[in-house]
Design an enzyme around this catalytic site. Structure first.
Site, PDB file in Angstrom:
ATOM      1  N   LYS A 131     -19.939 -11.029  32.954  1.00 33.15           N
ATOM      2  CA  LYS A 131     -20.582  -9.711  32.827  1.00 33.15           C
ATOM      3  C   LYS A 131     -22.074  -9.766  33.120  1.00 33.15           C
ATOM      4  CE  LYS A 131     -17.306  -7.150  30.167  1.00 33.15           C
ATOM      5  NZ  LYS A 131     -17.001  -6.252  29.084  1.00 33.15           N
ATOM      6  N   LYS A 161      -9.776  -8.636  37.817  1.00 34.30           N
ATOM      7  CA  LYS A 161      -9.149  -7.900  36.719  1.00 34.30           C
ATOM      8  C   LYS A 161      -9.343  -6.389  36.889  1.00 34.30           C
ATOM      9  CE  LYS A 161     -10.997  -7.363  32.584  1.00 34.30           C
ATOM     10  NZ  LYS A 161     -11.367  -7.293  31.151  1.00 34.30           N
ATOM     11  N   LYS A 209     -12.364  -1.012  33.461  1.00 29.49           N
ATOM     12  CA  LYS A 209     -12.851   0.372  33.432  1.00 29.49           C
ATOM     13  C   LYS A 209     -14.259   0.501  33.998  1.00 29.49           C
ATOM     14  CE  LYS A 209     -12.419   0.207  28.506  1.00 29.49           C
ATOM     15  NZ  LYS A 209     -13.094  -0.990  28.025  1.00 29.49           N
TER      16      LYS A 209
HETATM   17  N1  AQP Z   1      -6.827  -5.680  33.293  1.00 31.05           N
HETATM   18  C1  AQP Z   1      -6.364  -5.926  32.072  1.00 31.05           C
HETATM   19  N2  AQP Z   1      -5.135  -6.451  31.891  1.00 31.05           N
HETATM   20  C2  AQP Z   1      -4.646  -6.698  30.644  1.00 31.05           C
HETATM   21  N3  AQP Z   1      -5.346  -6.432  29.515  1.00 31.05           N
HETATM   22  C3  AQP Z   1      -6.577  -5.911  29.660  1.00 31.05           C
HETATM   23  N4  AQP Z   1      -7.509  -5.529  28.763  1.00 31.05           N
HETATM   24  C4  AQP Z   1      -8.598  -5.036  29.414  1.00 31.05           C
HETATM   25  N5  AQP Z   1      -8.387  -5.074  30.727  1.00 31.05           N
HETATM   26  C5  AQP Z   1      -7.149  -5.621  30.926  1.00 31.05           C
HETATM   27  C6  AQP Z   1      -7.339  -5.660  27.336  1.00 31.05           C
HETATM   28  O1  AQP Z   1      -7.700  -4.432  26.726  1.00 31.05           O
HETATM   29  C7  AQP Z   1      -8.308  -4.715  25.478  1.00 31.05           C
HETATM   30  C8  AQP Z   1      -9.604  -3.995  25.356  1.00 31.05           C
HETATM   31  O2  AQP Z   1     -10.521  -4.489  26.296  1.00 31.05           O
HETATM   32  P1  AQP Z   1     -12.015  -3.991  26.237  1.00 31.05           P
HETATM   33  O3  AQP Z   1     -12.091  -2.648  26.792  1.00 31.05           O
HETATM   34  O4  AQP Z   1     -12.536  -4.110  24.874  1.00 31.05           O
HETATM   35  O5  AQP Z   1     -12.807  -5.005  27.072  1.00 31.05           O
HETATM   36  P2  AQP Z   1     -12.539  -5.649  28.446  1.00 31.05           P
HETATM   37  O6  AQP Z   1     -11.487  -6.681  28.329  1.00 31.05           O
HETATM   38  O7  AQP Z   1     -13.877  -6.087  28.938  1.00 31.05           O
HETATM   39  O8  AQP Z   1     -11.952  -4.443  29.312  1.00 31.05           O
HETATM   40  P3  AQP Z   1     -12.541  -3.804  30.590  1.00 31.05           P
HETATM   41  O9  AQP Z   1     -11.653  -2.686  31.016  1.00 31.05           O
HETATM   42  O10 AQP Z   1     -12.819  -4.855  31.615  1.00 31.05           O
HETATM   43  O11 AQP Z   1     -13.852  -3.151  30.045  1.00 31.05           O
HETATM   44  P4  AQP Z   1     -15.280  -3.187  30.649  1.00 31.05           P
HETATM   45  O12 AQP Z   1     -15.105  -2.808  32.073  1.00 31.05           O
HETATM   46  O13 AQP Z   1     -16.043  -2.178  29.853  1.00 31.05           O
HETATM   47  O14 AQP Z   1     -15.790  -4.564  30.476  1.00 31.05           O
HETATM   48  C9  AQP Z   1      -8.449  -6.221  25.351  1.00 31.05           C
HETATM   49  O15 AQP Z   1      -7.379  -6.712  24.571  1.00 31.05           O
HETATM   50  C10 AQP Z   1      -8.310  -6.672  26.760  1.00 31.05           C
HETATM   51  O16 AQP Z   1      -7.799  -7.979  26.838  1.00 31.05           O
END
Ligand code: AQP
Length: 346
Positions: free
Chosen positions: A124, A207, A210
């Protein structure tokens, strides 16, 4: 679960905690990797605590108006996906001050060397680590606090969060060791299902996220049926037909991703999906996947839109959830202060 993970928790009641950042629209990755499984756990009758982790979201800049909206919309997404606020505790993290307080205490337990190994920070912060917030660096210690504050024993997460739950175990073990107590459990990351890592629809090696600048890379819970179908039809793939067996997906990240998504949405295994579609081209498979995705995701979108008509009701649910969460968290935090030697006289 192995004995290694269950034995240290013998003195703790089974309890599930997990969270999602309200840092944008919830995605299909959040749904398959987290939300869908939150609902399954809730319906198994285990005590479940789910949180919109807004304190984590602000580790990177969030526009205040958009954040407020994302918290409410996230709550609507949880409920529309099947999290029942009567069965699970559902709240946003900043309403329970104990998270930030235990987060600080655990900052003092976690070691710099451990934090330096966290791959999500590196991903990140990228090349700009010097300009990243201190909060982004400390994020995993706050996540440990989120989990340990409830003495949670299991944490359903996607693959990307495994390292953070393992760090939580290290922090809990160090606290117990340093203060000669058996106070915090050893939480287990629960990573199950065919889609523990849903990949971007534009690049099968990235991955689905969002915060990806490309909206076409993901399916949002806010997408309507037409948008979902269009994004799947336009997903990047290769020109080969689907293979008959799983090893035929090696080196075909985009094809593997779509097969895994189909499997997770249909409740089949990827091998079963290939049993059905092996030999078929994407001209056949994509429309089938689009129909399936629309049948699962569009009703969630419709229900979310309905819930968002009444934001005051969402705020009421989050407030009530925060009260219930606080009732569990506060005594555990107080005990932590006491163990560490702080005077608590009011
Ligand atoms: N692509 C994914 N596949 C499977 N699981 C996922 N999770 C997120 N993306 C995927 C799971 O969703 C939960 C919450 O994640 P988060 O929003 O707290 O943080 P993150 O993993 O950093 O998700 P994002 O979408 O990538 O958010 P941003 O873009 O804001 O950093 C977790 O259990 C995660 O594993």
């Amino acid at each position: 679960m192995s004995d290694e993970t269950t034995t240290p928790n013998a003195n703790f009641k089974r309890r599930i905690f997990s969270g999602i950042q309200p840092s944008g629209n919830l995605t299909l990755g959040n749904y398959l990797g987290a939300l869908k499984r939150f609902v399954e756990k809730q319906n198994e009758g285990i005590e479940t605590i789910y949180c919109l982790v807004d304190l984590h979201a602000v580790t990177v800049w969030q526009d205040p108006e958009k954040l407020r909206h994302a918290i409410r919309e996230g709550a609507a997404g949880f409920i529309a996906a099947g999290v029942d606020p009567e069965k699970s505790i559902l709240f946003n993290q900043s309403q329970v001050g104990a998270h930030a307080e235990l987060g600080w205490l655990l900052n003092c337990v976690a070691r710099m060397g451990w934090m330096n190994r966290m791959t999500q920070f590196k991903d990140k912060a990228g090349k700009n680590a010097e300009k990243a917030s201190l909060g982004l660096y400390a994020y995993p210690a706050l996540m440990a606090a989120d989990i340990l504050l409830y003495h949670a024993t299991e944490v359903p997460v996607g693959e990307d969060q495994k390292q953070h739950v393992e760090l939580t175990r290290d922090i809990a073990a160090k606290f117990n060791h340093d203060y000669k107590v058996d106070f915090f459990p050893q939480p287990t990351p629960v990573i199950e299902g065919a889609a523990t890592r849903v990949m971007s629809l534009r690049d099968g090696t990235k991955k689905m996220s969002k915060s990806d600048p490309s909206d076409a890379s993901r399916i949002n819970l806010t997408d309507d049926a037409d948008t979902i179908a269009k994004k799947i039809r336009k997903a990047v793939t290769d020109p080969e037909p689907l293979p008959e067996t799983l090893d035929g997906l090696d080196g075909r990240a985009e094809a593997r991703n779509l097969v895994n998504i189909y499997a997770a949405l249909s409740g089949k295994t990827p091998a079963e999906v290939l049993g059905e579609y092996g030999g078929a081209g994407f001209g056949t498979f994509k429309p089938a996947l689009a129909d399936l995705a629309v049948s699962v995701m569009a009703p969630i979108n419709t229900e979310m839109n309905r819930l968002m008509q009444d934001p005051a009701e969402i705020d009421r649910i989050l407030g009530k959830g925060a009260d219930k969460a606080d009732a569990i968290a506060r005594p555990i935090l107080e005990k932590t202060y006491e163990i560490m030697g702080m005077v608590r006289s009011r």
